[in-house]
Write a protein that holds these residues in place. Structure first.
Motif, short mmCIF file in Angstrom:
data_model
loop_
_atom_site.label_atom_id
_atom_site.label_comp_id
_atom_site.label_asym_id
_atom_site.label_seq_id
_atom_site.Cartn_x
_atom_site.Cartn_y
_atom_site.Cartn_z
N SER A 1 -6.28 1.68 -7.74
CA SER A 1 -5.98 3.07 -7.42
C SER A 1 -7.24 3.91 -7.39
O SER A 1 -8.26 3.56 -7.98
N GLY A 2 -7.16 4.98 -6.67
CA GLY A 2 -8.24 5.94 -6.55
C GLY A 2 -7.65 7.21 -5.96
O GLY A 2 -6.43 7.34 -5.86
N GLN A 3 -8.52 8.11 -5.55
CA GLN A 3 -8.00 9.34 -4.96
C GLN A 3 -7.24 9.02 -3.68
O GLN A 3 -7.81 8.50 -2.73
N GLU A 4 -5.98 9.30 -3.67
CA GLU A 4 -5.09 9.04 -2.52
C GLU A 4 -4.92 7.55 -2.24
O GLU A 4 -4.31 7.16 -1.25
N ILE A 5 -5.52 6.71 -3.05
CA ILE A 5 -5.48 5.26 -2.79
C ILE A 5 -4.65 4.58 -3.87
O ILE A 5 -4.82 4.86 -5.05
N ARG A 6 -3.76 3.72 -3.46
CA ARG A 6 -3.11 2.85 -4.43
C ARG A 6 -2.53 1.65 -3.70
O ARG A 6 -1.77 1.82 -2.74
N VAL B 1 -2.99 -3.35 -10.03
CA VAL B 1 -2.91 -2.19 -9.14
C VAL B 1 -4.30 -1.58 -9.00
O VAL B 1 -4.99 -1.36 -9.99
N PRO C 1 -4.41 6.46 6.87
CA PRO C 1 -4.97 7.73 7.33
C PRO C 1 -5.34 8.70 6.22
O PRO C 1 -6.27 9.48 6.37
N ILE D 1 0.85 -1.19 0.00
CA ILE D 1 0.00 0.00 0.00
C ILE D 1 0.89 1.24 0.00
O ILE D 1 1.71 1.42 0.91
N ASP D 2 0.69 2.06 -1.00
CA ASP D 2 1.50 3.29 -1.11
C ASP D 2 1.31 4.16 0.13
O ASP D 2 0.18 4.44 0.55
N GLY D 3 2.42 4.61 0.67
CA GLY D 3 2.38 5.54 1.79
C GLY D 3 1.96 4.92 3.10
O GLY D 3 1.84 5.61 4.10
N VAL D 4 1.72 3.60 3.09
CA VAL D 4 1.24 2.96 4.33
C VAL D 4 2.18 1.83 4.76
O VAL D 4 2.77 1.89 5.84
#
Lengths: 218, 689
Positions: free
Chosen positions: A203-208, A201, A160, A25-28
């Motif tokens: 993806s969505g707004q802020e989601i990947r 993959v 978050p 998870i990107d950024g997580v």
């Protein structure tokens, strides 16, 4: 309070073979998904390549199959094959595990158990000691039928920055996702419950994020 | 958080990106696995290439247990640069602080500070200053603390010290001298002092509503060290000295002092009651900021499980507020909704500071007062008879009511500010997220040429001058008095010059009494504005300022009438257009003499000057931080206001417009003003070396 079970040996029971996946998870973070009713926990793979490694293989001084985590109905049970304790109690055979339990394998590998969502049987293991798997993970998910990723605290993986939660659903070894947020799975716009081919993959707004088969060559 | 490369990408030969980790001012960081299975962090350089590459190149072959290892620098097929670094799966200090919003234990604090100091000491020994030390750049893996993101590092040999003018670093940990672009290893010691403060209390020492306010606090405000245990206070306070020469000479010295100060908390011992401020019985270990919760000190000491702790007030109650911390709700709401905007966008930041609040904060609760009061004021002026008839109040009573409304609004505003300040998370994840959103970015977007160095320093100055006359700030009494005295003195020659110009170049002032009357009234009005606005400078409350201006307008109106009578100004010979204002009366009081429309009454003078003073933001004419010493458009706008007022009130057009223009010019020319760079130098003389 824990209960000691006198279980029938489970080896012969009808169980789904365990499969492992990696959730990136990107950024997580990175998470190991263990799918199946019996998940083995142990030390690193030995020199004998014929012997399979444990599903959760720590780089630690543990037996190759040190314990087995068994999902039975709506409960989770630790089946000890070597020294193990749950909440400070030595496990001789079986011990039930509840949310908040602390598991110690051998003398040093410590894990905590949580079940953030009451609506899902999926449990999360977090390694509390310095030990790690061959591949770095930020958590281990004992994936039942569903798993929640999102910004709220009742999600198995808290993301978050995400605007909405994403529900992951497992059917056999196939994953599906659903969300209030607009998602794109691979190249297609998700509509309701949408299948996620392994390696695609999302993806969505802020989601990947992406799910890969564990140990797959990069 | 969107990253350029999705999981599974292979932009760099031999590595597969698995996920994005973070985005910084310099680029994106990914977690990747090499073909052989090695976990690495890949940093894609997007901005500030020269600075980052130079820093990384310097550190490429440095090896220390407390520094994140850099393996290599590679270029991809698109000629983008990638830094291949050690991947650290453990938590960052930022995450640890998020999980411990009230601070860490003594032992944990020591461990973190010791590890950071060790890594920094090594860098400093190698002649390198990190420049961007912050919790997000500090990791812990298997109990070993590691400092990362050394890309901002730069050589600081003594001979090159004077050339350090690139603005870098992160706002909350940025030493004051960074604003000058002239700094050395002391910036790292300062940052470590901030981190130590945060480790102990869970909060950074300097926080605020805007970047400008935080920068200003770094430059001027003393840190509130009273929230720290007394033994720790001098150690941290010294690291946070504004003058780098007053800080510890090296990072090891700071770490040793802090360790010695903190050490007392790990060993059971009796601490004298006098060692604590506002003490209350409590149980010591392990959290320093909460080290003094109520407990039985005797049993604690007897058990030997912790220090005997003497009473201490809860941390949140004992903190002293720095004046400049008084919040402006409008700007707080912006902070909550605002996104990261870094030093590269100074104009955008200023605009961001000036846009209206859209979020539901205390400001909105009180905004209707403002409109109600202004509406009532306009109604009174336009149709006093109707208002008097409906309300049965006289003009004077209605003016008093309006004043009372404005006063109540000002009070409500103050309470609303305090409430919204309390409601804001002061620590923990939310607060940290706000901070992160507002971070000035880890940017050093300037290649090391002289133009960009100047630009970097200038942009920090601009960030500080994002501090507008509307913003609260602390001003010493001495400075206020000095600036006021100078302005009042300067107003005399400027008034004389303008009066002489009007008298000689125009026909508006045909005789000496009118010349004297015009000049003295202009001077009186200018002094009233200068005095009242200097008195209110830095208070940050426009309601209060308007009330003061309204009172000043009444006084000047009275004074003008008195001068008119004393000088026996003959309005029969007045030159200009006959007044034709819409309002001829205020209540029962006529605005001009019945037999001479050029002769205002006391009500006429008061109405005009109240309108002139209360409807104009005069503090933007007089504030030290206004955009320029003299702004023509401000003067012209005031002239227009003078015309509008004489169209509303029956008041001589020419007098009204001339006074408006003259007072605006005199006030602007007389009031103290400083360019950004000069202002910065006066804030911290110690760093201007």
């Amino acid at each position: 309070m824990s209960v000691t079970y006198a279980l029938e040996p489970m080896a012969g029971s009808q169980t789904t073979p365990t499969s492992r996946f990696m959730l990136w998870i990107d950024g997580v973070g990175s998470f190991l998904l263990c799918v199946g009713e019996r998940v083995t926990v142990g030390g690193p793979r030995g020199s004998n390549v014929e012997q399979p490694a444990a599903d959760i293989a720590f780089l630690a001084n543990l037996s190759r199959t040190h314990a087995t985590l068994v999902r039975k109905s709506d409960s989770l049970i630790l089946e000890a094959h070597s020294t193990a304790s749950v909440d400070g109690r030595v496990v001789r055979d079986f011990e039930s595990i509840v949310a908040g339990s602390s598991i110690v394998l051998g003398n040093s590998v410590r894990m905590s158990v949580s079940k953030p969502s009451e609506l899902s049987m999926t449990a999360r293991l977090d390694v509390q000691s310095v030990h790690r798997l061959e591949q770095s993970v930020d958590g281990i998910l004992l994936f039942a039928e569903t798993c929640l990723l999102g910004p709220s605290t009742d999600c198995h993986v808290r993301c978050p920055a995400w605007p909405e939660s994403v529900l992951l659903v497992r059917r056999s070894n196939e994953f599906y996702c659903r969300s209030q947020a607009d998602l794109i799975v691979g190249d297609e716009i998700a509509n309701g419950m949408t299948e996620m081919p392994i390696g695609s993959v999302v993806s969505g707004q802020e989601i990947r994020f992406r799910i890969d088969a564990f140990g797959e060559s990069p | 958080m969107k990253f350029t490369f999705p999981p599974g990408s292979k932009p760099l030969d031999g590595y597969t990106i698995k996920r994005g980790i973070d985005r910084g001012g310099f680029g994106e960081v990914y977690y990747a696995i090499s073909d052989a299975g090695k976990e690495v962090a890949l940093k894609l350089l997007q901005d500030n290439l020269d600075v980052e590459l130079r820093g990384v190149t310097q550190c490429l072959n440095l090896a220390h247990p407390n520094l994140v290892t850099i393996f290599d620098i590679r270029k991809d097929a698109d000629d983008d640069h990638w830094i291949i670094m050690e991947y650290l799966p453990g938590q960052t200090l930022e995450a640890v602080l998020d999980a411990n919003p009230d601070g860490l234990s003594s032992a944990e604090t020591q461990q973190w500070v010791s590890g950071i100091a060790s890594g920094l000491a090594f860098l400093h020994e190698c002649g390198i200053v990190h420049r961007d030390l912050k919790p997000a750049n500090i990791f812990r893996r298997d109990g070993v603390v590691k400092i990362g993101d050394v890309g901002l590092s730069k050589f600081i040999t003594h001979s090159r010290r004077g050339a350090q003018t690139e603005s870098v670093g992160t706002l909350y940990y940025m030493a004051p001298e960074v604003a000058k672009g002239n700094y050395g290893r002391e910036v790292d010691i300062y940052a470590l002092g901030v981190i130590a403060y945060e480790l102990i209390t869970g909060n950074v020492p300097f926080d605020g509503e805007s970047k400008a306010e935080i920068l200003m606090k770094h430059l001027t405000a003393p840190p509130d060290v009273t929230v720290l245990p007394l033994v720790v206070q001098p150690v941290v306070a010294r690291a946070l000295e504004k003058d780098p020469r007053s800080r510890p000479s090296d990072v090891v010295e700071f770490a040793t002092d802090l360790q010695q100060a903190l050490g007392g908390f790990d060993v059971p011992q009796n601490i004298p009651e006098s060692s604590f401020v506002n003490s209350k019985p409590t149980f010591g270990e392990p959290r320093l900021s909460e080290a003094f919760r109520p407990t039985e000190p005797e049993s604690n000491a007897a058990a030997g499980i912790g220090p005997t702790i003497v009473p201490m007030q809860p941390v949140h109650e004992e903190r002293t507020r720095i004046p400049v911390q008084v919040a402006d709700d409008k700007r707080r709401s912006r902070k909550q909704t605002g996104r990261r905007d870094d030093l590269r966008q100074p104009q955008q930041r200023v605009q961001w500071t000036a846009e209206p609040s859209e979020s539901g904060d205390g400001r909105e609760h009180v905004s209707w007062w403002k409109y109600f009061a202004i509406g009532l004021l306009i109604l009174v002026f336009i149709s006093p008879r109707a208002v008097s008839a409906v309300t049965r109040y006289s003009f004077a009573e209605i003016v008093l009511i309006v004043l009372a409304i404005l006063a109540i609004r000002a009070l409500v505003n103050v309470f609303a500010k305090r409430k919204s300040q309390r409601d804001l998370p002061s620590s923990g994840y939310e607060a940290r997220r706000h901070r992160k959103d507002d971070e000035l970015g880890v940017t050093a977007p300037y290649p090391p040429d002289s133009t960009s160095r100047r630009r970097a320093t200038k942009e920090i100055s601009r960030a500080l001058l994002g501090l507008t006359p509307d913003d609260p700030r602390s001003i010493s009494f001495g400075r206020r008095l000095t600036e006021l005295t100078g302005a009042l003195f300067l107003a005399v020659p400027f008034t004389a010059a303008i009066t002489a110009g009007v008298a000689t170049l125009t026909t508006f002032l045909p005789n000496n009494s009118q010349i004297g009357f015009f000049g003295l009234t202009t001077l009186l009005g200018s002094w009233a504005v200068l005095f009242s606005m200097k008195w209110c400078e830095g208070l940050g409350d426009s309601s209060l300022r308007r009330i003061v201006l309204l009172i000043a307008g009444l006084s000047v109106g009275f004074g003008a009438f008195w001068l008119d009578q004393t000088l026996m100004v003959d309005h029969q010979f007045a030159v200009g257009h006959e007044p034709h204002g819409a309002m001829r009366f205020i209540g029962q009081h006529p605005l001009t003499e019945a037999d001479n429309p050029f002769q205002p009454t006391i009500a006429g003078y008061m109405a005009f000057f109240v309108g002139l003073f209360a409807l104009r933001r005069w503090w933007w004419h007089t504030d030290l931080l206004r955009k320029g010493r003299f702004q023509l458009h401000s003067a012209l706008f005031t002239l227009a206001l003078g015309y509008v007022l004489t169209a509303i009130f029956l008041f001589p057009h020419d007098w009204g417009m001339l006074w408006a223009l003259a007072i605006s010019c005199v006030v602007q020319l007389s009031a103290a003003w400083m360019p950004a760079e000069t202002y910065l130098r006066t804030l911290t003389p110690g760093i201007a070396r």
